[in-house]
Design an enzyme around this catalytic site. Structure first.
Site, PDB file in Angstrom:
ATOM      1  N   TYR A   1      -2.388  -0.856  10.353  1.00 12.61           N
ATOM      2  CA  TYR A   1      -2.289  -1.088   8.906  1.00 12.61           C
ATOM      3  C   TYR A   1      -0.941  -0.587   8.380  1.00 12.61           C
ATOM      4  O   TYR A   1      -0.273  -1.258   7.586  1.00 12.61           O
ATOM      5  CB  TYR A   1      -3.445  -0.356   8.224  1.00 12.61           C
ATOM      6  CG  TYR A   1      -3.613  -0.590   6.740  1.00 12.61           C
ATOM      7  CD1 TYR A   1      -4.310  -1.702   6.257  1.00 12.61           C
ATOM      8  CD2 TYR A   1      -3.119   0.325   5.809  1.00 12.61           C
ATOM      9  CE1 TYR A   1      -4.501  -1.893   4.894  1.00 12.61           C
ATOM     10  CE2 TYR A   1      -3.299   0.137   4.440  1.00 12.61           C
ATOM     11  CZ  TYR A   1      -3.993  -0.975   3.989  1.00 12.61           C
ATOM     12  OH  TYR A   1      -4.184  -1.159   2.635  1.00 12.61           O
TER      13      TYR A   1
ATOM     14  N   SER B   1       0.869  -1.174   0.000  1.00  9.25           N
ATOM     15  CA  SER B   1       0.000   0.000   0.000  1.00  9.25           C
ATOM     16  C   SER B   1       0.910   1.228   0.000  1.00  9.25           C
ATOM     17  O   SER B   1       2.118   1.102   0.247  1.00  9.25           O
ATOM     18  CB  SER B   1      -0.843  -0.033   1.278  1.00  9.25           C
ATOM     19  OG  SER B   1      -1.249   1.257   1.667  1.00  9.25           O
TER      20      SER B   1
HETATM   21  P1  NDP Z   1     -11.768  -5.819  -0.129  1.00 13.57           P
HETATM   22  O1  NDP Z   1     -12.199  -5.536   1.269  1.00 13.57           O
HETATM   23  O2  NDP Z   1     -12.601  -5.315  -1.259  1.00 13.57           O
HETATM   24  O3  NDP Z   1     -11.576  -7.428  -0.308  1.00 13.57           O
HETATM   25  C1  NDP Z   1     -10.822  -8.141   0.638  1.00 13.57           C
HETATM   26  C2  NDP Z   1     -10.695  -9.584   0.213  1.00 13.57           C
HETATM   27  O4  NDP Z   1      -9.851 -10.246   1.174  1.00 13.57           O
HETATM   28  C3  NDP Z   1     -12.009 -10.340   0.205  1.00 13.57           C
HETATM   29  O5  NDP Z   1     -11.981 -11.321  -0.804  1.00 13.57           O
HETATM   30  C4  NDP Z   1     -12.016 -11.002   1.591  1.00 13.57           C
HETATM   31  O6  NDP Z   1     -12.787 -12.193   1.641  1.00 13.57           O
HETATM   32  C5  NDP Z   1     -10.547 -11.342   1.756  1.00 13.57           C
HETATM   33  N1  NDP Z   1     -10.173 -11.479   3.156  1.00 13.57           N
HETATM   34  C6  NDP Z   1     -10.107 -10.514   4.113  1.00 13.57           C
HETATM   35  N2  NDP Z   1      -9.746 -11.034   5.291  1.00 13.57           N
HETATM   36  C7  NDP Z   1      -9.559 -12.376   5.080  1.00 13.57           C
HETATM   37  C8  NDP Z   1      -9.200 -13.477   5.915  1.00 13.57           C
HETATM   38  N3  NDP Z   1      -8.932 -13.334   7.230  1.00 13.57           N
HETATM   39  N4  NDP Z   1      -9.118 -14.717   5.347  1.00 13.57           N
HETATM   40  C9  NDP Z   1      -9.391 -14.889   4.031  1.00 13.57           C
HETATM   41  N5  NDP Z   1      -9.758 -13.900   3.205  1.00 13.57           N
HETATM   42  C10 NDP Z   1      -9.843 -12.653   3.721  1.00 13.57           C
HETATM   43  O7  NDP Z   1     -10.265  -5.285  -0.209  1.00 13.57           O
HETATM   44  P2  NDP Z   1      -9.479  -4.493  -1.362  1.00 13.57           P
HETATM   45  O8  NDP Z   1      -9.682  -5.154  -2.675  1.00 13.57           O
HETATM   46  O9  NDP Z   1      -9.762  -3.046  -1.216  1.00 13.57           O
HETATM   47  O10 NDP Z   1      -7.971  -4.698  -0.877  1.00 13.57           O
HETATM   48  C11 NDP Z   1      -7.202  -5.808  -1.302  1.00 13.57           C
HETATM   49  C12 NDP Z   1      -5.746  -5.585  -0.866  1.00 13.57           C
HETATM   50  O11 NDP Z   1      -5.277  -4.358  -1.420  1.00 13.57           O
HETATM   51  C13 NDP Z   1      -5.554  -5.490   0.650  1.00 13.57           C
HETATM   52  O12 NDP Z   1      -4.330  -6.096   1.004  1.00 13.57           O
HETATM   53  C14 NDP Z   1      -5.485  -3.991   0.885  1.00 13.57           C
HETATM   54  O13 NDP Z   1      -4.785  -3.656   2.037  1.00 13.57           O
HETATM   55  C15 NDP Z   1      -4.757  -3.547  -0.371  1.00 13.57           C
HETATM   56  N6  NDP Z   1      -4.947  -2.149  -0.679  1.00 13.57           N
HETATM   57  C16 NDP Z   1      -6.180  -1.628  -0.972  1.00 13.57           C
HETATM   58  C17 NDP Z   1      -6.300  -0.299  -1.277  1.00 13.57           C
HETATM   59  C18 NDP Z   1      -7.613   0.339  -1.617  1.00 13.57           C
HETATM   60  O14 NDP Z   1      -7.631   1.562  -1.798  1.00 13.57           O
HETATM   61  N7  NDP Z   1      -8.700  -0.424  -1.730  1.00 13.57           N
HETATM   62  C19 NDP Z   1      -5.131   0.594  -1.278  1.00 13.57           C
HETATM   63  C20 NDP Z   1      -3.901  -0.047  -0.960  1.00 13.57           C
HETATM   64  C21 NDP Z   1      -3.818  -1.383  -0.678  1.00 13.57           C
HETATM   65  P3  NDP Z   1     -14.199 -12.225   2.476  1.00 13.57           P
HETATM   66  O15 NDP Z   1     -15.121 -11.282   1.766  1.00 13.57           O
HETATM   67  O16 NDP Z   1     -14.633 -13.636   2.368  1.00 13.57           O
HETATM   68  O17 NDP Z   1     -13.857 -11.783   3.873  1.00 13.57           O
END
Ligand code: NDP
Length: 253
Positions: free
Chosen positions: A157, A144
């Site tokens: 985070y 990130s």
């Molecule tokens: P979302 O919240 O849209 O999606 C998260 C995904 O991760 C879902 O598929 C969720 O599954 C899964 N997940 C979360 N916790 C767990 C767990 N304990 N075990 C298994 N699966 C899990 O996230 P984003 O797409 O926004 O973010 C994805 C990545 O990108 C993250 O690492 C985030 O930190 C990073 N990021 C995002 C940014 C943004 O602006 N959106 C910016 C910078 C980095 P379920 O629904 O089943 O829980």
């Protein structure tokens, strides 16, 4: 050079958001994909759409909690039994928790660290061993802008994503000589479910637009080209790097 035909890619947290877009991009480039999330129904819903588009033989599913070491071992073993050793691992699943540092509970600190950092160690280690035996593998850790910069109310985070940057270096330090490439993609502010409340917050929205040289939120699509590059032979001498996909945010003050 960018063709992923015949490759198999596991993208954690690909039931939605950035992970789903990356999985879709890798499949468009020819890869067979393993879709993953915690909630099996959401994974299956995404898989139904992928199967209709790419064919059932190119889509596998897996649902387990990445914070639980036993679930990780069982989940990775099941993926390898069903689909073989992945050529590409995208450690994408993650979460955010917003609260001032003085109000941050230890349980929440631990939950964020386990999800956003320790899980990359667990899954990376479980898959690096068979990748090393094979002599090839691509690991893409999702960081990130907080891998580089802090911001109030997201201390856990920020600590975790800073850790992702150095864990990526540590993995490269030990595994690059075995034919693995381990790099990190560090997105800026991307419009997904995780950030919907920020997009809806007028003050935050205008801060993002003003602070980002490109003057817009990123889209999940913005991550796809860099992910295909890091998953493909085109990046075979790139190792231990963090590449910011942030519209220039970390390049300016
Ligand atoms: P979302 O919240 O849209 O999606 C998260 C995904 O991760 C879902 O598929 C969720 O599954 C899964 N997940 C979360 N916790 C767990 C767990 N304990 N075990 C298994 N699966 C899990 O996230 P984003 O797409 O926004 O973010 C994805 C990545 O990108 C993250 O690492 C985030 O930190 C990073 N990021 C995002 C940014 C943004 O602006 N959106 C910016 C910078 C980095 P379920 O629904 O089943 O829980």
């Amino acid at each position: 050079m960018f063709d992923l035909t015949g490759k198999m890619a596991l993208v954690t947290g690909s039931s939605r958001g950035i992970g789903r877009a990356i999985a879709e991009g890798l499949a468009e480039a020819g890869a067979t994909v393993v879709l993953h999330g915690r909630q099996a129904e959401r994974v299956e819903a995404a898989a139904a759409e992928f199967r209709a588009r790419f064919g059932a033989g190119r889509v596998h599913t897996s649902a387990f909690d990445i914070t639980d070491p036993e679930q990780v071992s069982a989940g990775i073993a099941a993926i390898m039994a069903a689909a073989g050793v992945p050529d590409v691992l995208v450690n994408n699943a993650g979460l955010q928790h917003r609260v001032p540092l003085l109000e941050l509970e230890f349980a929440d600190w631990e939950r964020v660290l386990k999800t956003d950092l320790s899980s990359l160690f667990l899954i990376g280690k479980a898959l690096a061993a068979p990748m090393i035996d094979r002599g090839s593998g691509k690991i893409i850790n999702i960081g990130s802008v907080q891998s580089e910069l802090a911001r109030p109310t997201i201390a856990a985070y920020t600590a975790a994503k800073g850790g992702v940057r150095n864990l990526t270096r540590a993995m490269a330090a030990e595994w690059a000589k075995h034919g693995l490439q381990i790099n990190s993609l560090a997105p800026g502010y991307i419009h997904t479910e995780m950030t919907q409340s920020l997009v809806d917050d007028a003050a935050f929205n205008s801060w993002v637009l003003g602070r980002t040289p490109a003057a817009r939120w990123g889209t999940v699509q913005d991550l796809v080209g860099p992910a295909v590059w890091l998953a493909s032979d085109a990046s075979d001498f790139v190792n231990g790097q963090t590449i910011f996909i942030d519209g220039g945010m970390t390049a300016v003050v």
